[in-house]
Every structure is written in C-alpha cells, then in structure tokens.
Design an enzyme around this catalytic site. Structure first.
Site, mmCIF file in Angstrom:
data_model
loop_
_atom_site.group_PDB
_atom_site.id
_atom_site.type_symbol
_atom_site.label_atom_id
_atom_site.label_comp_id
_atom_site.label_asym_id
_atom_site.label_seq_id
_atom_site.Cartn_x
_atom_site.Cartn_y
_atom_site.Cartn_z
ATOM 1 C CE LYS A 171 -4.007 0.422 2.141
ATOM 2 N NZ LYS A 171 -5.117 0.397 1.156
HETATM 3 C C1 LIG Z 1 -6.037 -1.356 -4.121
HETATM 4 C C2 LIG Z 1 -6.728 -2.054 -3.016
HETATM 5 N N1 LIG Z 1 -7.148 -3.312 -3.200
HETATM 6 C C3 LIG Z 1 -7.787 -3.989 -2.250
HETATM 7 C C4 LIG Z 1 -8.053 -3.415 -1.017
HETATM 8 C C5 LIG Z 1 -8.739 -4.204 0.041
HETATM 9 O O1 LIG Z 1 -7.848 -4.540 1.081
HETATM 10 P P1 LIG Z 1 -8.349 -4.772 2.555
HETATM 11 O O2 LIG Z 1 -9.413 -5.789 2.489
HETATM 12 O O3 LIG Z 1 -7.149 -5.238 3.303
HETATM 13 O O4 LIG Z 1 -8.872 -3.468 3.049
HETATM 14 C C6 LIG Z 1 -7.627 -2.105 -0.777
HETATM 15 C C7 LIG Z 1 -7.841 -1.481 0.527
HETATM 16 O O5 LIG Z 1 -6.951 -1.397 1.322
HETATM 17 C C8 LIG Z 1 -6.946 -1.405 -1.788
HETATM 18 O O6 LIG Z 1 -6.530 -0.160 -1.601
#
Ligand SMILES: Cc1ncc(COP(=O)(O)O)c(C=O)c1O
Length: 320
Positions: A171
């Site tokens: 991230k």
């Molecule tokens: C690009 C992206 N994909 C998927 C997710 C989903 O991840 P999570 O379930 O850990 O929030 C997120 C959110 O954090 C994201 O920013």
C-alpha cells in the site's frame, strides 16, 4: 462542466469529509489535530514515498471493535520494507499506539483508522538516504465508503500497475494515483467504481477493493499474481467461504467472466462486502444482490462488530 458533474455517480457525490478529532498520534506522542502538521517539502508529499493502511473500528453496544488490527500493522511494515523505508516501530508498538489514540479521542462510534509512514523533510534527492521517516496514526468517525447497497461499475481504460513498476502488493502512497485515475473517470461517467485489468488483460481489482465473482456456485477471485493487493477482507472471505462449505478458488479471471457472472461483489476494509449489480451497464445475474453475496456479507458483518466470533476471536480487538 455542469453536465459532467450531474452525471457523476451518487457514490462519488457521497460526502467523504473527515471530521476533526482531538488527537493524532505522531512519532511516538499524541498531539492536537492542529499541531499534526508536516513541512510542505516533505519527500512523501512530492514523490509518494510513503505507505499506509486502512483499518476499521465498529461501534457495537457500548464498545468499539477493531478488525484484524495486528495484520494491518504487519502489512503496513511489509509495505515499508518493500519501499525500503525504515520504520522504528514494531507492529505491537503501533497497535498499542492505535489503542491509546482511540481511547484518548474517546471514540466509540464506527471509525476509520489511517496509519501512515512517510519520508519527511530533508531534501529533494530521490534516493532519500538518511532522510527522516515519520509515522502517524489518525482515527476519525466513518460510516460507509459507498453510499449505495448495490454498485454499478465499469471496466477501466487504465491498466492496473504491476510488480516491476511499483508493486500493487504494497500500500504505497504513490501507487494510488493509478487508482485515482480509474476512480475519477468512473465517477465522471456515472459509475460507482472501476475494475482494472492487469498488464496481461486479466481482471485485477477495483480501485480500493478486491473482487469476487460467483459462477456456478463457485466463488472465484483473481490470484495474487494478478496485480492485486492481498486484501485482508479478501483473506477473511476466502476463509469464511471455506468454513461455510462454499467452494472458493484463486485464479486468473478473464474480463468476459464479469459479463457472465451470477454474482459479483467487492471486498475491502472501507467498503466491506459491496455487491455489484452491473458491469459496463450489463446486468450481473438477475440484477439483485445474490444469495452467496448476501450470506457472506451477513457473516462478515456479524464478525466485524464482534456479535459472533465464528472461531476467529483473535481477529477482533475490543477497545474498552
Ligand atoms: C487497491 C486495493 N485493493 C484492495 C483493497 C482491500 O484490502 P483490505 O481488504 O485489506 O482493506 C484495498 C484497501 O486497502 C486497496 O486499496
């Protein structure tokens, strides 16, 4: 311009203004909201050299429950390692800081927690050798990311970034420009969200959520090699599906499978389990929330608010 704005989706118009709180945790201490400031020449601001997390707290009864707190901080530090940003805190320390912050703000309602580690102010050298690294956590009231119960999405014309460019597995602040491009185009064209294809033309994920497709009673989600973030909600759903006897597979997903799916839903910490009712204006299934989506969404919600543990007590942190 006016016509363009009129077309913008309800979801995009939903207010996402952040409500100020008393304290922010910054570099080891609680500081007032107005004191939590950074220099305009911070490296992270100019070059996207930061990593962050999105965590949810759910108010239920008199208490506040945080979902998969430890795993979020572990992923945060993994993202930092991928970016070669050195953070001086261990996941346990950040977890303690997060709880201290929430308690100091007396927060008991649904909230969003945003930890961020970013390269600070020193110079403009892209290599940021020996530049200071800042770590902060902000927590603010938050109810829902999407303002609708069922989403109308499109396939974006923007390609999802991929590992040899900047890894979607982390991230990274700068990565989100890719998501922002796709999301803004989708909103301007009246869609609630965009699904991005990866560099090989296969389905990757939405701008801030992973995607699941139901076909013939089988739950399918793009595999980790499909240029996705390894979402914690995705992980939760894969485990719950297995425990509920729903067959789930991780594999490459073709764009055309979106048009023939019985059900589609998105998963993310901010979005929760968000049913998709149409893709590129083509109805998904019968255009209503499907039974598998409904079942998983109910179990997920009971779990995150601490109403049921389903054998996963360790996933939920009770704040008070
Ligand atoms: C690009 C992206 N994909 C998927 C997710 C989903 O991840 P999570 O379930 O850990 O929030 C997120 C959110 O954090 C994201 O920013």
């Amino acid at each position: 311009m006016k016509a363009e704005l009129e077309q913008t989706s309800d979801t995009a118009k939903a207010t996402s203004e952040i409500q100020k709180v008393d304290f922010v945790w910054m570099n080891g201490e609680l500081v007032g909201w107005e004191e939590a400031k950074v220099p305009v020449m911070s490296h992270g601001l100019h070059y996207g050299t930061g990593v962050f997390e999105g965590i949810r707290g759910y108010g239920y009864g008199e208490n506040l429950y945080i979902f998969r707190l430890r795993e979020h901080f572990e992923r945060l530090l993994e993202s930092a390692r991928i970016c070669d940003i050195e953070c001086n805190y261990a996941p346990q320390e950040l977890e303690r800081a997060c709880l201290e912050l929430i308690r100091a703000n007396k927060m008991r309602q649904d909230c969003y927690i945003r930890p961020i580690i970013f390269v600070g102010f020193s110079g403009i050298n892209l290599g940021f050798i020996n530049y200071p690294v800042n770590t902060a956590i902000v927590a603010f009231p938050f109810s829902q990311y999407f303002s609708k119960a069922g989403l109308d999405v499109c396939v974006s014309s923007w390609t999802r970034l991929y590992d040899p460019v900047t890894p979607p597995m982390a991230k990274i602040c700068g990565n989100y420009v890719n998501s922002v491009f796709a999301k803004r185009d989708a909103a301007k064209n009246g869609y609630d969200e965009a699904i991005m294809l990866n560099s090989t033309g296969k389905v990757s994920e939405a701008t801030g959520e992973n995607i699941f497709v139901v076909r013939d009673d089988e739950l399918v989600t793009p595999s980790l090699g499909s240029s996705i973030l390894k979402g914690l909600t995705r992980d939760t759903i894969l485990l719950l599906a297995d425990e509920l006897g729903i067959r789930a597979v991780e594999r490459e997903v073709a764009r055309s499978e979106l048009y023939t799916a019985n059900e589609i839903f998105l998963t993310g910490t901010a979005a929760g389990i968000a049913p998709v009712l149409s893709v590129d204006k083509r109805r998904v299934g019968n255009g209503k929330v499907g039974p598998i989506t409904e079942r998983l969404a109910k179990v997920y919600f009971d779990l995150v608010v601490g109403r049921e543990t389903f054998g996963h007590k360790q996933w939920v942190t009770k704040v008070y």
